[in-house]
Scaffold this motif. Structure first.
Motif, PDB file in Angstrom:
ATOM      1  N   ALA A 107       0.837  -1.173  -0.007  1.00  0.00           N
ATOM      2  CA  ALA A 107       0.038  -0.055  -0.100  1.00  0.00           C
ATOM      3  C   ALA A 107       0.805   1.256  -0.090  1.00  0.00           C
ATOM      4  O   ALA A 107       0.559   2.262  -0.846  1.00  0.00           O
ATOM      5  N   ALA A 108       2.089   1.179   0.704  1.00  0.00           N
ATOM      6  CA  ALA A 108       2.854   2.478   0.865  1.00  0.00           C
ATOM      7  C   ALA A 108       3.358   2.669  -0.533  1.00  0.00           C
ATOM      8  O   ALA A 108       3.647   3.695  -0.993  1.00  0.00           O
ATOM      9  N   GLU A 109       3.815   1.512  -1.183  1.00  0.00           N
ATOM     10  CA  GLU A 109       4.707   1.552  -2.505  1.00  0.00           C
ATOM     11  C   GLU A 109       3.415   2.361  -3.260  1.00  0.00           C
ATOM     12  O   GLU A 109       3.673   2.932  -4.233  1.00  0.00           O
ATOM     13  N   THR A 154      11.336   1.413 -11.864  1.00  0.00           N
ATOM     14  CA  THR A 154      12.474   0.786 -12.467  1.00  0.00           C
ATOM     15  C   THR A 154      13.318   0.712 -11.162  1.00  0.00           C
ATOM     16  O   THR A 154      14.081  -0.463 -10.926  1.00  0.00           O
ATOM     17  N   VAL A 155      13.441   2.007 -10.285  1.00  0.00           N
ATOM     18  CA  VAL A 155      14.318   1.870  -9.089  1.00  0.00           C
ATOM     19  C   VAL A 155      14.082   0.684  -8.373  1.00  0.00           C
ATOM     20  O   VAL A 155      14.736  -0.262  -7.637  1.00  0.00           O
ATOM     21  N   TRP A 173      13.686   6.665  -1.567  1.00  0.00           N
ATOM     22  CA  TRP A 173      12.545   6.335  -2.591  1.00  0.00           C
ATOM     23  C   TRP A 173      11.317   7.052  -1.840  1.00  0.00           C
ATOM     24  O   TRP A 173      10.403   7.468  -2.566  1.00  0.00           O
ATOM     25  N   PHE A 174      11.093   6.269  -0.655  1.00  0.00           N
ATOM     26  CA  PHE A 174      10.013   6.810  -0.062  1.00  0.00           C
ATOM     27  C   PHE A 174       9.854   8.441   0.248  1.00  0.00           C
ATOM     28  O   PHE A 174       9.071   9.249  -0.048  1.00  0.00           O
ATOM     29  N   ALA A 175      11.127   8.991   0.495  1.00  0.00           N
ATOM     30  CA  ALA A 175      11.079  10.540   0.623  1.00  0.00           C
ATOM     31  C   ALA A 175      10.838  10.963  -0.541  1.00  0.00           C
ATOM     32  O   ALA A 175      10.418  12.307  -0.698  1.00  0.00           O
ATOM     33  N   ALA A 176      11.380  10.645  -1.617  1.00  0.00           N
ATOM     34  CA  ALA A 176      11.229  11.327  -2.867  1.00  0.00           C
ATOM     35  C   ALA A 176       9.651  11.144  -3.214  1.00  0.00           C
ATOM     36  O   ALA A 176       9.249  12.115  -3.872  1.00  0.00           O
TER      37      ALA A 176
END
Length: 96
Positions: free
Chosen positions: A7-9, A42-43, A68-71
């Motif tokens: 869900a976070a993704e 991709t990352v 990744w989550f911060a971005a």
């Protein structure tokens, strides 16, 4: 716990897509949304997914996931600022 991570993704992908659509004119909106989501996917697929091509361990994985989550959160904040600025610009114009 896997459901929470999933869900976070998905929330990151949604915020990046939303950021893309908050950009300038229509063709660039679509390109920014699709391009942003593709870059993030991709990352994630290369380094963080359970079946990643180049799986990371330990501190490296934590660092990439945190970035990744911060971005993704940064994209959402940038979208809100873009929308607020557009609203303020619209209110300041004389529409006679």
């Amino acid at each position: 716990m896997d459901l929470i991570w999933f869900a976070a993704e998905m929330a990151v992908y949604a915020s990046v897509g939303y950021w893309g659509f908050a950009r300038a004119a229509w063709p660039r909106r679509l390109g920014a949304a699709i391009g942003g989501i593709t870059l993030f996917a991709t990352v994630w697929g290369l380094f963080c997914a359970p079946l990643a091509t180049y799986p990371l361990d330990g501190a490296a994985k934590v660092a990439v996931e945190a970035a990744w989550f911060a971005a993704g959160a940064g994209a959402l904040v940038a979208t809100r600022r873009t929308r607020a600025r557009a609203a303020a610009d619209g209110l300041g114009r004389d529409h006679h």
